[in-house]
Design a protein around this motif. Structure first.
Motif, PDB file in Angstrom:
ATOM      1  N   GLU A  91       0.802  -1.225   0.000  1.00 13.33           N
ATOM      2  CA  GLU A  91       0.000   0.000   0.000  1.00 13.33           C
ATOM      3  C   GLU A  91       0.837   1.279   0.000  1.00 13.33           C
ATOM      4  N   GLU A 113       0.632   3.479  -5.191  1.00 11.78           N
ATOM      5  CA  GLU A 113      -0.594   3.184  -5.935  1.00 11.78           C
ATOM      6  C   GLU A 113      -0.278   3.082  -7.423  1.00 11.78           C
ATOM      7  N   SER A 127       5.379   0.688  -8.883  1.00  4.71           N
ATOM      8  CA  SER A 127       4.139   0.150  -9.443  1.00  4.71           C
ATOM      9  C   SER A 127       4.166   0.353 -10.946  1.00  4.71           C
TER      10      SER A 127
END
Length: 112
Positions: A16, A19, A42
């Motif tokens: 987390e 994103e 990511s």
């Protein structure tokens, strides 16, 4: 612009920390020192990194999804929870294989 490290002495849920951003590769520094760094990345679907070489070994850990990492012409399919060491000076690239997140750890000291 250099992103600040994540807060120290605080529990984090690694997946987390970062994103997904449409049509992008996002990189956030977890820890950066002169002796090495740890980053979380990511990749949106269809995004990857072009071939490169680095002067240090790099430890890549997949924390969500799957990724194809090509090292010196050999392709490796990694799933969540799997990792691989990319050797120093070996040509490597990360090919799109859907959305995924990974941690890269580079240690710069003590290299032979």
């Amino acid at each position: 612009m250099e992103t600040p490290e994540i807060e120290k002495s605080k529990v984090h849920i690694t997946v987390e920390i970062i994103e997904y951003v449409p049509n992008s590769v996002v990189i956030k520094t977890i820890l950066k020192k002169s002796t090495g760094n740890i980053s979380v990345m990511s990749f949106d679907a269809g995004e990857g990194l072009t071939e490169k070489t680095t002067p240090f070994d790099t430890y890549a850990q997949i924390i969500e999804g799957t990724a194809k990492i090509v090292i010196d012409g050999e392709s490796h399919e990694l799933m969540t929870g799997q990792s691989i060491i990319i050797p120093a000076h070996a040509p490597n690239c990360i090919k799109p294989n859907g959305r995924f997140k990974m941690i890269l750890t580079v240690i710069k000291s003590g290299y032979d």
